[in-house]
Scaffold this motif. Structure first.
Motif, PDB file in Angstrom:
ATOM      1  N   GLU A  69      -9.430   4.089   1.525  1.00  0.00           N
ATOM      2  CA  GLU A  69     -10.279   4.114   0.334  1.00  0.00           C
ATOM      3  C   GLU A  69      -9.449   4.314  -0.933  1.00  0.00           C
ATOM      4  N   GLU A  70      -8.505   5.258  -0.878  1.00  0.00           N
ATOM      5  CA  GLU A  70      -7.646   5.526  -2.036  1.00  0.00           C
ATOM      6  C   GLU A  70      -6.711   4.351  -2.310  1.00  0.00           C
ATOM      7  N   ASN A  71      -6.168   3.775  -1.257  1.00  0.00           N
ATOM      8  CA  ASN A  71      -5.283   2.614  -1.422  1.00  0.00           C
ATOM      9  C   ASN A  71      -6.020   1.448  -2.053  1.00  0.00           C
ATOM     10  N   LEU A 107      -1.761   7.450   1.257  1.00  0.00           N
ATOM     11  CA  LEU A 107      -3.153   7.402   0.824  1.00  0.00           C
ATOM     12  C   LEU A 107      -4.058   6.877   1.933  1.00  0.00           C
ATOM     13  N   SER A 108      -5.308   7.266   1.868  1.00  0.00           N
ATOM     14  CA  SER A 108      -6.311   6.747   2.801  1.00  0.00           C
ATOM     15  C   SER A 108      -6.626   5.292   2.430  1.00  0.00           C
ATOM     16  N   GLN A 117       0.837  -1.192   0.000  1.00  0.00           N
ATOM     17  CA  GLN A 117       0.000   0.000   0.000  1.00  0.00           C
ATOM     18  C   GLN A 117       0.876   1.249   0.000  1.00  0.00           C
ATOM     19  N   ASN A 118       0.282   2.365  -0.379  1.00  0.00           N
ATOM     20  CA  ASN A 118       0.946   3.669  -0.338  1.00  0.00           C
ATOM     21  C   ASN A 118       0.632   4.305   1.007  1.00  0.00           C
ATOM     22  N   ALA A 150      -8.693   1.473  -3.912  1.00  0.00           N
ATOM     23  CA  ALA A 150      -9.001   1.782  -5.313  1.00  0.00           C
ATOM     24  C   ALA A 150      -7.756   1.580  -6.186  1.00  0.00           C
ATOM     25  N   ARG A 151      -6.613   2.042  -5.706  1.00  0.00           N
ATOM     26  CA  ARG A 151      -5.358   1.885  -6.447  1.00  0.00           C
ATOM     27  C   ARG A 151      -5.004   0.413  -6.610  1.00  0.00           C
TER      28      ARG A 151
END
Length: 125
Positions: free
Chosen positions: A65-67, A62-63, A58-59, A69-70
């Motif tokens: 939700e954003e992680n 990022l949140s 994961q990044n 999605a990515r």
């Protein structure tokens, strides 16, 4: 002091990839997860080295939700979690999409989840 420590502890297996529980987990992944599957883990280089599988992480910026999605756009099919690796962001990511995950392997230290919404990777027969 350092030489004495080394002499005293030279036969011990330090926490990490050489522990029996870790080797069992990596063996399961190596034998049961398709080589095309992408596995998310917060120690991706170790997982790739010991299993030969494609890995990512994961990044941290990022949140959840954003992680998700990515990672979903990358077709990440599996998420490996170890309670011994203290990574709050990764734990939040797994908890965020827990309803989409199916537990496929578990021992006292590791849990491997399959993201049931990703359909491109298929297990080996």
């Amino acid at each position: 002091d350092h030489l004495q420590y080394l002499a005293t502890h030279s036969k011990e297996i330090l926490p990490g990839p050489y522990e029996q529980v870790t080797q069992e987990t990596f063996r399961y992944i190596k034998q049961n997860i398709n080589s095309d599957a992408l596995i998310v883990f917060n120690k991706p280089r170790a997982l790739a080295l010991y299993t030969g599988k494609k890995t990512t992480m994961q990044n941290w910026e990022l949140s959840p939700e954003e992680n998700y999605a990515r990672l979903h756009s990358m077709k990440a099919k599996y998420y490996l979690h170890s309670w011994m690796v203290n990574d709050y962001n990764y734990k939040e990511l797994i908890e965020y999409k827990q309803t989409s995950f199916k537990e496929v392997y578990k021992n006292w230290q590791f849990t491997l989840y399959e993201d049931t919404t990703v359909t491109t990777a298929v297990k080996n027969p």
